[in-house]
Write a protein that holds these residues in place. Structure first.
Motif, PDB file in Angstrom:
ATOM      1  N   PHE A   1      -1.956  13.518   2.711  1.00 40.31           N
ATOM      2  CA  PHE A   1      -3.001  12.547   3.055  1.00 40.31           C
ATOM      3  C   PHE A   1      -2.918  11.286   2.185  1.00 40.31           C
ATOM      4  N   THR A   2      -2.482  11.441   0.945  1.00 39.53           N
ATOM      5  CA  THR A   2      -2.315  10.267   0.081  1.00 39.53           C
ATOM      6  C   THR A   2      -1.210   9.367   0.612  1.00 39.53           C
ATOM      7  N   TRP A   3      -0.088   9.969   0.974  1.00 39.98           N
ATOM      8  CA  TRP A   3       1.015   9.179   1.536  1.00 39.98           C
ATOM      9  C   TRP A   3       0.603   8.538   2.859  1.00 39.98           C
ATOM     10  N   LEU A   4      -0.081   9.304   3.715  1.00 39.56           N
ATOM     11  CA  LEU A   4      -0.529   8.781   5.004  1.00 39.56           C
ATOM     12  C   LEU A   4      -1.475   7.597   4.807  1.00 39.56           C
ATOM     13  N   ALA A   5      -2.387   7.708   3.847  1.00 34.97           N
ATOM     14  CA  ALA A   5      -3.329   6.617   3.580  1.00 34.97           C
ATOM     15  C   ALA A   5      -2.609   5.383   3.060  1.00 34.97           C
ATOM     16  N   GLY A   6      -1.570   5.582   2.242  1.00 36.46           N
ATOM     17  CA  GLY A   6      -0.787   4.446   1.782  1.00 36.46           C
ATOM     18  C   GLY A   6      -0.131   3.718   2.938  1.00 36.46           C
ATOM     19  N   TRP A   7       0.393   4.460   3.876  1.00 36.58           N
ATOM     20  CA  TRP A   7       1.033   3.879   5.058  1.00 36.58           C
ATOM     21  C   TRP A   7       0.006   3.161   5.934  1.00 36.58           C
ATOM     22  N   ILE A   8      -1.130   3.803   6.175  1.00 33.19           N
ATOM     23  CA  ILE A   8      -2.175   3.216   7.017  1.00 33.19           C
ATOM     24  C   ILE A   8      -2.771   1.971   6.346  1.00 33.19           C
ATOM     25  N   GLY A   9      -2.831   1.980   5.007  1.00 37.15           N
ATOM     26  CA  GLY A   9      -3.385   0.837   4.288  1.00 37.15           C
ATOM     27  C   GLY A   9      -2.642  -0.455   4.552  1.00 37.15           C
ATOM     28  N   ASP A  10      -1.357  -0.374   4.884  1.00 43.76           N
ATOM     29  CA  ASP A  10      -0.592  -1.564   5.249  1.00 43.76           C
ATOM     30  C   ASP A  10      -0.816  -1.963   6.702  1.00 43.76           C
ATOM     31  N   LYS A  11      -1.370  -1.079   7.498  1.00 45.50           N
ATOM     32  CA  LYS A  11      -1.592  -1.359   8.923  1.00 45.50           C
ATOM     33  C   LYS A  11      -2.987  -1.924   9.189  1.00 45.50           C
ATOM     34  N   ILE A  12      -4.004  -1.351   8.560  1.00 41.32           N
ATOM     35  CA  ILE A  12      -5.380  -1.756   8.863  1.00 41.32           C
ATOM     36  C   ILE A  12      -6.101  -2.345   7.661  1.00 41.32           C
ATOM     37  N   GLY A  13      -5.421  -2.458   6.525  1.00 35.90           N
ATOM     38  CA  GLY A  13      -6.044  -3.012   5.329  1.00 35.90           C
ATOM     39  C   GLY A  13      -6.562  -1.942   4.395  1.00 35.90           C
ATOM     40  N   ARG A  14      -6.647  -2.300   3.100  1.00 37.35           N
ATOM     41  CA  ARG A  14      -7.088  -1.317   2.086  1.00 37.35           C
ATOM     42  C   ARG A  14      -8.554  -0.925   2.297  1.00 37.35           C
TER      43      ARG A  14
ATOM     44  N   SER B   1       0.832  -1.203   0.000  1.00 40.64           N
ATOM     45  CA  SER B   1       0.000   0.000   0.000  1.00 40.64           C
ATOM     46  C   SER B   1       0.866   1.253   0.000  1.00 40.64           C
ATOM     47  N   LEU B   2       1.936   1.242   0.788  1.00 40.57           N
ATOM     48  CA  LEU B   2       2.835   2.392   0.847  1.00 40.57           C
ATOM     49  C   LEU B   2       3.571   2.567  -0.473  1.00 40.57           C
ATOM     50  N   PHE B   3       4.106   1.473  -1.031  1.00 43.41           N
ATOM     51  CA  PHE B   3       4.782   1.558  -2.324  1.00 43.41           C
ATOM     52  C   PHE B   3       3.794   1.980  -3.412  1.00 43.41           C
TER      53      PHE B   3
ATOM     54  N   LEU C   1     -18.688  -3.843  -1.090  1.00 46.12           N
ATOM     55  CA  LEU C   1     -18.945  -5.085  -1.822  1.00 46.12           C
ATOM     56  C   LEU C   1     -17.694  -5.943  -1.994  1.00 46.12           C
ATOM     57  N   LEU C   2     -16.515  -5.350  -1.711  1.00 46.68           N
ATOM     58  CA  LEU C   2     -15.256  -6.052  -1.954  1.00 46.68           C
ATOM     59  C   LEU C   2     -14.636  -6.584  -0.663  1.00 46.68           C
ATOM     60  N   ARG C   3     -14.084  -7.783  -0.746  1.00 47.62           N
ATOM     61  CA  ARG C   3     -13.290  -8.327   0.364  1.00 47.62           C
ATOM     62  C   ARG C   3     -11.910  -7.674   0.366  1.00 47.62           C
ATOM     63  N   ASP C   4     -11.330  -7.588   1.537  1.00 49.09           N
ATOM     64  CA  ASP C   4      -9.955  -7.100   1.637  1.00 49.09           C
ATOM     65  C   ASP C   4      -9.008  -8.256   1.326  1.00 49.09           C
ATOM     66  N   ARG C   5      -8.144  -8.079   0.325  1.00 49.71           N
ATOM     67  CA  ARG C   5      -7.195  -9.147  -0.045  1.00 49.71           C
ATOM     68  C   ARG C   5      -5.753  -8.688   0.215  1.00 49.71           C
ATOM     69  N   SER C   6      -5.577  -7.868   1.242  1.00 51.60           N
ATOM     70  CA  SER C   6      -4.242  -7.374   1.579  1.00 51.60           C
ATOM     71  C   SER C   6      -3.280  -8.531   1.778  1.00 51.60           C
ATOM     72  N   GLY C   7      -2.144  -8.467   1.089  1.00 51.61           N
ATOM     73  CA  GLY C   7      -1.104  -9.468   1.272  1.00 51.61           C
ATOM     74  C   GLY C   7      -1.241 -10.717   0.429  1.00 51.61           C
ATOM     75  N   ILE C   8      -2.277 -10.822  -0.409  1.00 49.68           N
ATOM     76  CA  ILE C   8      -2.419 -12.000  -1.258  1.00 49.68           C
ATOM     77  C   ILE C   8      -1.194 -12.115  -2.166  1.00 49.68           C
ATOM     78  N   PRO C   9      -0.649 -13.316  -2.396  1.00 46.49           N
ATOM     79  CA  PRO C   9       0.512 -13.454  -3.286  1.00 46.49           C
ATOM     80  C   PRO C   9       0.182 -12.938  -4.697  1.00 46.49           C
ATOM     81  N   LEU C  10       1.118 -12.222  -5.305  1.00 47.59           N
ATOM     82  CA  LEU C  10       0.867 -11.592  -6.592  1.00 47.59           C
ATOM     83  C   LEU C  10       1.437 -12.365  -7.779  1.00 47.59           C
ATOM     84  N   GLY C  11       2.332 -13.304  -7.545  1.00 49.81           N
ATOM     85  CA  GLY C  11       3.024 -13.978  -8.636  1.00 49.81           C
ATOM     86  C   GLY C  11       2.205 -15.040  -9.335  1.00 49.81           C
ATOM     87  N   PRO C  12       2.706 -15.557 -10.482  1.00 45.20           N
ATOM     88  CA  PRO C  12       1.973 -16.559 -11.266  1.00 45.20           C
ATOM     89  C   PRO C  12       1.839 -17.914 -10.577  1.00 45.20           C
TER      90      PRO C  12
END
Length: 464
Positions: free
Chosen positions: A309-322, A165-167, A436-447
């Motif tokens: 606020f955009t940077w802060l939200a990116g940081w928080i998104g890794d703490k509490i989920g997108r 989220s931060l990156f 309507l969307l589930r949080d999928r924070s941390g799901i593996p991204l590779g093939p």
């Protein structure tokens, strides 16, 4: 086909299987920030100029009010071509790599913007002037449609799992930075060349500056390595032959819901990035009548707060989920859109700036985690197409005609209350789509994990 590696390379690993260095990641972050800043500087520069000068210079025969609507329509027309840019970039990005697309979109945007700065007005060449202006804006739309997906995937797919989220917020920073640069340059030229001089030549200088910025952006981007996820797909020969067909056959509903998420943010954001507030508050015959340089200064200040606020939200998104970060953002944005016009209509430049800053809190929190949220929604082989097309459709539904709609609503009702209700409705639409969307924070991204990625993130839908 090569053997499956024992360690998923896409989780912060290079194509050789070694952990990416902090220096590599810093270069990726820097390149995505610089590139997207240049892209959005060009894009927002046009929108701001549409609110300030294009109505008078390119649509003069239509009269003041209708000419201004036509000017804002040219801002919206470019959005209709974003899906074309997204389709082209999605196909190229999923087939040939994210890096190639980023180079092409940067060049296209810079050339189009520079040519706007050289374009003769209606008084000089007649109807050819607005036609050429619209054509160049279309090129900007195609570029913008292809740019975002490549930039965010380069950032997210290079990121360690716990910092996606931060990156991912790094290319998002290009929006407030682009607005900051565009408003700052126009504001500076309004001071250097006030009044008629600004209309005659002052507005052109920021457009011509794009040529220099494009060279800088190109140099920075060419130093960055390709996304490790794409390189792994290429090595395994698992790239989709028709990624767009696969996307709509299996994930059409997801694309629409993801588009609604962005539409809620984009409609509110385009009150400033689309030039509406600038035009409304500087109209000498309107209810506010503030100086152009003062308003551009206030927009510049709000761009700084949007950045924070955009940077802060990116940081928080890794703490509490997108998803949780987004929900906070929608509440903040609701407060912002309700407060905006009452503060602007006071005629105080201080309160106008305050209204814009309040709005940016919600905009930042509904934008910072977007890159990570989108990247985690789609399987690796069609991810570029998925994020690009969702973003492009959301831009059409949200920001494309927001300034035009706002102008028409005020002309029809005589009050900005109607605009407030419009923005409230768009904010609630974004909130509903997020829920309507589930949080999928941390799901593996590779093939390695396409089967897991293909499971639907939509509540009530078990599989794509």
């Amino acid at each position: 086909m090569s053997a499956t590696p024992s360690v998923p390379r896409s989780e912060g690993f290079t194509p050789t299987g070694t952990i990416a260095s902090h220096g590599d990641r810093r270069r990726v972050v820097f390149a995505t920030v610089v590139g997207t800043t240049v892209e959005w500087y060009d894009f927002f520069l046009y929108a701001s100029a549409a609110g300030l000068v294009f109505g008078a210079l390119f649509f003069e025969p239509a009269g003041k009010e209708f000419g201004q609507i036509l000017s804002f329509l040219t801002v919206g027309i470019s959005f209709l071509f974003r899906p074309l840019g997204a389709f082209l970039a999605g196909h190229l990005g999923d087939r040939y790599g994210r890096r190639l697309v980023l180079m092409l979109t940067l060049i296209l945007m810079g050339v189009a913007t520079t040519l706007v700065g050289l374009l003769p007005t209606y008084a000089a060449i007649g109807i050819a002037a607005p036609i050429l202006l619209v054509f160049l804006r279309i090129l900007q739309g195609i570029s913008a449609g292809g740019e975002w997906g490549g930039a965010v995937l380069m950032a997210v797919e290079h990121a360690p799992k716990n910092k996606r989220s931060l990156f991912g917020a790094s290319p998002q920073l290009g929006v407030p930075l682009g607005l900051l640069l565009a408003s700052g340059m126009l504001g500076l030229m309004a001071l250097i060349a006030p009044g008629d001089a600004f209309l005659e030549w002052g507005w052109r200088v920021p457009f011509l500056l794009s040529f220099v910025l494009i060279i800088i952006g190109y140099y920075v981007r060419r130093k960055v390595e390709e996304s490790p996820v794409f390189l792994e797909l290429a090595e395994r020969k698992e790239k989709s032959r028709m990624p767009i067909v696969q996307l709509f056959r299996k994930h059409a509903l997801l694309v629409i819901i993801a588009a609604f998420v962005f539409a809620g943010n984009n409609a509110a954001g385009y009150m400033t990035t689309g030039g509406y507030i600038q035009r409304y508050s500087t109209d000498p015959e309107g209810p506010v009548g503030l100086a152009t340089a003062d308003v551009l200064g206030a927009v510049t200040i709000s761009a700084v707060s949007w950045l924070v606020f955009t940077w802060l939200a990116g940081w928080i998104g890794d703490k509490i989920g997108r998803r949780n970060t987004y929900i906070i953002g929608w509440v903040l944005q609701l407060v912002g859109v309700i407060a905006l016009f009452p503060l602007v209509n006071t005629g105080s430049i201080v309160l106008l700036a305050l209204g814009l800053v309040i709005l940016t809190a919600g905009l930042g929190f509904t934008y910072g985690p977007q890159a990570a949220l989108y990247a985690e929604l789609f399987p690796a082989s069609i991810r570029f197409s998925g994020v690009s097309i969702s973003y492009a459709i959301g831009a059409i539904l949200g920001g494309a005609f927001a300034p035009t709609i706002a102008t028409a609503l005020v002309q029809a009702t005589g009050t900005t209350t109607s605009v407030t209700w419009y923005l409230v409705g768009m904010t609630l639409l974004g909130l509903i789509a997020t829920l309507l969307l589930r949080d999928r924070s941390g799901i593996p991204l590779g093939p390695d994990h396409e089967e897991e990625q293909a499971k639907s993130p939509i509540y009530g839908v078990s599989h794509a």
